[in-house]
Design a protein around this motif. Structure first.
Motif, PDB file in Angstrom:
ATOM      1  N   CYS A 173       0.913  -1.216  -0.065  1.00 39.74           N
ATOM      2  CA  CYS A 173      -0.051  -0.010  -0.045  1.00 39.74           C
ATOM      3  C   CYS A 173       0.734   1.215  -0.076  1.00 39.74           C
ATOM      4  CB  CYS A 173      -0.949   0.076   1.165  1.00 39.74           C
ATOM      5  SG  CYS A 173      -2.191   1.072   1.421  1.00 39.74           S
ATOM      6  N   LEU A 174       0.517   2.214  -0.949  1.00 37.72           N
ATOM      7  CA  LEU A 174       1.271   3.593  -0.938  1.00 37.72           C
ATOM      8  C   LEU A 174       0.358   4.550   0.060  1.00 37.72           C
ATOM      9  CD1 LEU A 174       2.207   4.008  -4.752  1.00 37.72           C
ATOM     10  CD2 LEU A 174       3.358   3.249  -2.853  1.00 37.72           C
ATOM     11  N   VAL A 175       0.893   5.154   0.863  1.00 36.26           N
ATOM     12  CA  VAL A 175       0.490   6.263   1.915  1.00 36.26           C
ATOM     13  C   VAL A 175       1.135   7.442   1.839  1.00 36.26           C
ATOM     14  CG1 VAL A 175      -0.528   4.264   3.525  1.00 36.26           C
ATOM     15  CG2 VAL A 175       1.772   5.127   3.787  1.00 36.26           C
ATOM     16  N   ARG A 176       0.438   8.487   2.247  1.00 38.06           N
ATOM     17  CA  ARG A 176       1.248   9.667   2.475  1.00 38.06           C
ATOM     18  C   ARG A 176       1.640   9.890   3.780  1.00 38.06           C
ATOM     19  NH1 ARG A 176       2.455  13.176  -0.730  1.00 38.06           N
ATOM     20  NH2 ARG A 176       1.342  12.630  -2.187  1.00 38.06           N
ATOM     21  N   THR A 177       3.004  10.089   4.054  1.00 35.80           N
ATOM     22  CA  THR A 177       3.497  10.384   5.303  1.00 35.80           C
ATOM     23  C   THR A 177       3.827  11.778   5.348  1.00 35.80           C
ATOM     24  OG1 THR A 177       5.444   8.961   4.119  1.00 35.80           O
ATOM     25  CG2 THR A 177       4.159   8.113   5.999  1.00 35.80           C
ATOM     26  N   SER A 178       4.108  12.548   4.183  1.00 37.28           N
ATOM     27  CA  SER A 178       4.315  13.945   4.414  1.00 37.28           C
ATOM     28  C   SER A 178       3.516  14.983   3.425  1.00 37.28           C
ATOM     29  CB  SER A 178       5.939  14.128   4.106  1.00 37.28           C
ATOM     30  OG  SER A 178       6.236  15.398   4.222  1.00 37.28           O
ATOM     31  N   THR A 179       3.442  16.105   3.865  1.00 39.50           N
ATOM     32  CA  THR A 179       2.676  16.770   2.677  1.00 39.50           C
ATOM     33  C   THR A 179       3.613  17.897   2.066  1.00 39.50           C
ATOM     34  OG1 THR A 179       1.704  18.157   4.557  1.00 39.50           O
ATOM     35  CG2 THR A 179       0.240  16.259   3.244  1.00 39.50           C
ATOM     36  N   GLY A 181       6.997  19.433   0.308  1.00 41.03           N
ATOM     37  CA  GLY A 181       7.581  19.373  -0.955  1.00 41.03           C
ATOM     38  C   GLY A 181       6.896  18.876  -2.071  1.00 41.03           C
ATOM     39  N   LYS A 182       7.314  18.219  -2.866  1.00 37.83           N
ATOM     40  CA  LYS A 182       6.909  17.647  -3.946  1.00 37.83           C
ATOM     41  C   LYS A 182       5.717  16.481  -3.737  1.00 37.83           C
ATOM     42  CE  LYS A 182      10.036  16.809  -7.336  1.00 37.83           C
ATOM     43  NZ  LYS A 182      10.678  16.561  -8.613  1.00 37.83           N
ATOM     44  N   PRO A 183       4.680  16.149  -4.266  1.00 36.49           N
ATOM     45  CA  PRO A 183       3.844  15.181  -3.876  1.00 36.49           C
ATOM     46  C   PRO A 183       4.745  13.667  -3.631  1.00 36.49           C
ATOM     47  CG  PRO A 183       2.514  16.389  -5.712  1.00 36.49           C
ATOM     48  CD  PRO A 183       4.049  16.884  -5.624  1.00 36.49           C
ATOM     49  N   GLN A 184       5.600  13.631  -4.942  1.00 36.16           N
ATOM     50  CA  GLN A 184       6.169  12.415  -4.693  1.00 36.16           C
ATOM     51  C   GLN A 184       7.292  12.063  -3.598  1.00 36.16           C
ATOM     52  OE1 GLN A 184       5.960  14.779  -7.253  1.00 36.16           O
ATOM     53  NE2 GLN A 184       5.341  13.366  -9.095  1.00 36.16           N
ATOM     54  N   GLU A 185       7.570  13.111  -3.163  1.00 36.61           N
ATOM     55  CA  GLU A 185       8.600  13.174  -1.844  1.00 36.61           C
ATOM     56  C   GLU A 185       7.711  12.633  -0.629  1.00 36.61           C
ATOM     57  OE1 GLU A 185      11.346  16.560  -3.948  1.00 36.61           O
ATOM     58  OE2 GLU A 185      10.381  17.109  -2.168  1.00 36.61           O
ATOM     59  N   GLY A 186       6.615  12.565  -0.556  1.00 34.74           N
ATOM     60  CA  GLY A 186       5.851  12.428   0.756  1.00 34.74           C
ATOM     61  C   GLY A 186       5.073  11.118   0.728  1.00 34.74           C
ATOM     62  N   ILE A 187       5.880  10.110   0.045  1.00 40.34           N
ATOM     63  CA  ILE A 187       5.054   8.833  -0.055  1.00 40.34           C
ATOM     64  C   ILE A 187       5.601   7.789   0.778  1.00 40.34           C
ATOM     65  CG2 ILE A 187       4.224   7.077  -1.674  1.00 40.34           C
ATOM     66  CD1 ILE A 187       3.269   9.392  -3.473  1.00 40.34           C
ATOM     67  N   SER A 188       5.092   6.828   1.356  1.00 44.97           N
ATOM     68  CA  SER A 188       5.839   5.638   1.814  1.00 44.97           C
ATOM     69  C   SER A 188       5.197   4.312   1.307  1.00 44.97           C
ATOM     70  CB  SER A 188       5.984   5.711   3.372  1.00 44.97           C
ATOM     71  OG  SER A 188       6.521   6.675   3.879  1.00 44.97           O
ATOM     72  N   PHE A 189       5.900   3.337   1.347  1.00 44.46           N
ATOM     73  CA  PHE A 189       5.432   2.147   1.007  1.00 44.46           C
ATOM     74  C   PHE A 189       5.251   0.790   2.154  1.00 44.46           C
ATOM     75  CE2 PHE A 189       5.736  -2.268  -1.099  1.00 44.46           C
ATOM     76  CZ  PHE A 189       5.318  -2.252  -2.225  1.00 44.46           C
ATOM     77  N   LEU A 190       4.124   0.368   2.350  1.00 48.52           N
ATOM     78  CA  LEU A 190       3.941  -0.507   3.504  1.00 48.52           C
ATOM     79  C   LEU A 190       3.373  -1.841   2.893  1.00 48.52           C
ATOM     80  CD1 LEU A 190       1.796   2.049   5.796  1.00 48.52           C
ATOM     81  CD2 LEU A 190       4.381   1.657   5.746  1.00 48.52           C
ATOM     82  N   LEU A 191       3.497  -2.802   3.699  1.00 50.07           N
ATOM     83  CA  LEU A 191       3.094  -4.187   3.577  1.00 50.07           C
ATOM     84  C   LEU A 191       2.413  -4.437   5.042  1.00 50.07           C
ATOM     85  CD1 LEU A 191       6.509  -5.950   2.628  1.00 50.07           C
ATOM     86  CD2 LEU A 191       4.616  -4.948   0.995  1.00 50.07           C
ATOM     87  N   PHE A 192       0.908  -5.008   4.759  1.00 46.67           N
ATOM     88  CA  PHE A 192       0.324  -5.142   6.275  1.00 46.67           C
ATOM     89  C   PHE A 192      -0.714  -6.299   5.903  1.00 46.67           C
ATOM     90  CE2 PHE A 192      -1.199  -0.885   4.767  1.00 46.67           C
ATOM     91  CZ  PHE A 192      -2.346  -1.005   4.818  1.00 46.67           C
ATOM     92  N   ASP A 193      -1.446  -6.593   6.977  1.00 51.11           N
ATOM     93  CA  ASP A 193      -2.550  -7.580   7.121  1.00 51.11           C
ATOM     94  C   ASP A 193      -3.792  -6.947   6.751  1.00 51.11           C
ATOM     95  OD1 ASP A 193      -0.540  -9.382   7.449  1.00 51.11           O
ATOM     96  OD2 ASP A 193      -1.344  -9.509   9.953  1.00 51.11           O
TER      97      ASP A 193
END
Ligand SMILES: Cc1cc2nc3c(=O)[nH]c(=O)nc-3n(C[C@H](O)[C@H](O)[C@H](O)COP(=O)(O)OP(=O)(O)OC[C@H]3O[C@@H](n4cnc5c(N)ncnc54)[C@H](O)[C@@H]3O)c2cc1C
Length: 401
Positions: A173-179, A181-193
């Motif tokens: 899942c891609l989630v926003r962890t920061s707003t 800078g550029k939109p691409q710079e605030g995304i994190s990649f998670l694996l979960f149940d």
């Protein structure tokens, strides 16, 4: 087109054929036959995946160091083609084709030690949480928020078009962890149940009549930060790497080629409007020849990409050529199949392709799922990035425009 096989590859082809003959039981062949959409009926298909896992062939694209069989590009291609020709069920490959390569490149040692073996053994069904109601082609505008809280993230938002979420054990899942800078710079990649408190899955039924798609809602879902792959706010790099494998990791031409061979067989059985065999119709033969030439050209590109993958390279922008041409050829093949079936393509009989049914189908066996596949695969030029988006990538990265 025939592969030009040397003696070793011929021996490998025979090995694959023998394995498929001995292991594709009636149940698995029935699951393959009753495939109205992208994937085959879930339960028998999971059992088929287990058979492949036990043989060590489930993760056949993987390098040997991570548990793959260490096949060459040609061997992988032979395997893909033979399984298509044999009519094997179509498995959920999101774990092995997408999560696996990402964990190999960006995962921690602990993630490699836990996630990769679970994929090799097909322990979990995966789904992909990228698109959102307001973020499809423009994926970087995604808004699902993950806010740090102690060792966890707290997630709120929604994902859409999530294939197989209703059957999935896990999501990437891609989630926003920061707003900032550029939109691409605030995304994190998670694996979960997928069974965590706060996750709700709602079905989306397509006009093909099938339930493959869903919308997934996250309401204060707590996910350990240790489930992040790559650094915080660096998820865009991970996500793009995964997309290269999504678009370029699964060769289209074995499926299209197997469909073409079936089609060639079918045209001798079905007549055109004037009562003559379609095999004698010059217009139809012209379209068939055009499709076959297109497949030959795409096959060369696919083999080149698969060869690069075998040497540990990533597909790069070639995956966009792969995706663009492969999805168009697939649609052309399904359209010709519909034309060939004529009146048999018209009846709407979804009950006839439920696994285990005893319905007498109107269409002949070889045409049973043709119509639903045709409608389902209208989406092939949209999912995994639309054709327009692939053309833009090629214009920028291949042509430098
Ligand atoms: C069957 C199916 C399965 C899917 N499965 C998943 C899944 O499992 N997980 C997941 O995360 N997502 C999934 N998706 C979502 C898919 O990735 C998106 O539908 C796709 O990226 C397009 O986004 P969109 O639907 O928001 O359309 P939009 O982005 O709104 O595009 C609409 C139209 O505008 C065009 N367009 C948009 N931007 C441009 C541009 N810059 N230049 C030119 N044309 C443009 C597009 O090509 C398209 O024709 C699935 C979609 C389908 C149809």
């Amino acid at each position: 087109m025939d592969l030009d096989l040397g003696p070793e590859d011929q021996a490998f082809q025979n090995e694959v054929r023998t394995f498929l003959k001995e292991n594709l039981t009636d149940e698995f062949l029935e699951a393959g036959r009753l495939t109205p959409a992208v994937r085959s009926p879930i339960e028998p298909t999971r059992r088929w995946a287990k058979v492949l896992a036990e043989k060590g062939w489930l993760c056949h694209p993987w390098p040997a160091e991570f548990g793959g069989p260490g096949w060459t590009a040609v061997q992988k291609y032979i395997y893909e083609l033979e399984t298509e020709l044999a009519g094997a069920p179509s498995i959920n490959n999101m774990g092995l084709r997408m999560v696996g390569p990402v964990v190999m490149k960006y995962g921690t040692e602990e993630q490699k030690a836990t996630v990769l073996p679970s994929i090799l053994n097909d322990e979990f069904a995966w789904c992909q949480g990228y698109s959102e109601p307001g973020a499809g082609s423009d994926l970087a505008s995604l808004q699902t928020r993950a806010v740090p809280d102690g060792d966890n993230y707290v997630i709120n938002g929604s994902k859409i078009w999530t294939t197989g979420a209703h059957n999935a054990d896990k999501i990437f899942c891609l989630v926003r962890t920061s707003t900032e800078g550029k939109p691409q710079e605030g995304i994190s990649f998670l694996l979960f149940d997928m069974d965590l408190p706060g996750i709700t899955v709602k079905p989306i039924l397509t006009y093909a009549g099938d339930h493959e798609l869903n919308q997934v809602f996250f309401d204060d879902v707590r996910v350990p930060q240790s489930s992040r792959v790559g650094d915080e706010n660096q998820g865009w790099t991970v996500a793009k790497y995964l997309l290269e494998f999504e678009r370029g990791g699964v060769p289209y031409t074995p499926r299209v080629k197997a469909g073409l061979l079936r089609l060639k067989d079918m045209i001798h059985k079905e007549a055109g409007g004037d009562g003559r065999s379609l095999a004698e119709d010059p217009d139809f033969r012209g379209r068939l020849a055009k499709l076959e030439i297109g497949i030959q050209a795409a096959e060369i590109i696919e083999k080149r990409v698969m060869s690069a993958l075998s040497q540990g390279e990533n597909p790069g922008y070639a995956s966009s050529i792969f995706k663009l041409r492969g999805s168009e050829l697939l649609q052309e093949m399904l359209e010709l199949t519909m034309k060939t079936l004529g009146n048999y393509a018209a009846p709407y009989q979804p009950e006839a392709y439920v696994f285990g049914n005893n319905v007498e189908a109107v269409a002949p066996n070889y045409g049973l799922t043709a119509t639903s596949k045709y409608y389902n695969q209208r989406a092939a030029t949209i999912y995994a990035g639309s054709s327009e988006v692939q053309r833009t990538i090629l214009a920028k990265h291949a042509l430098g425009l």
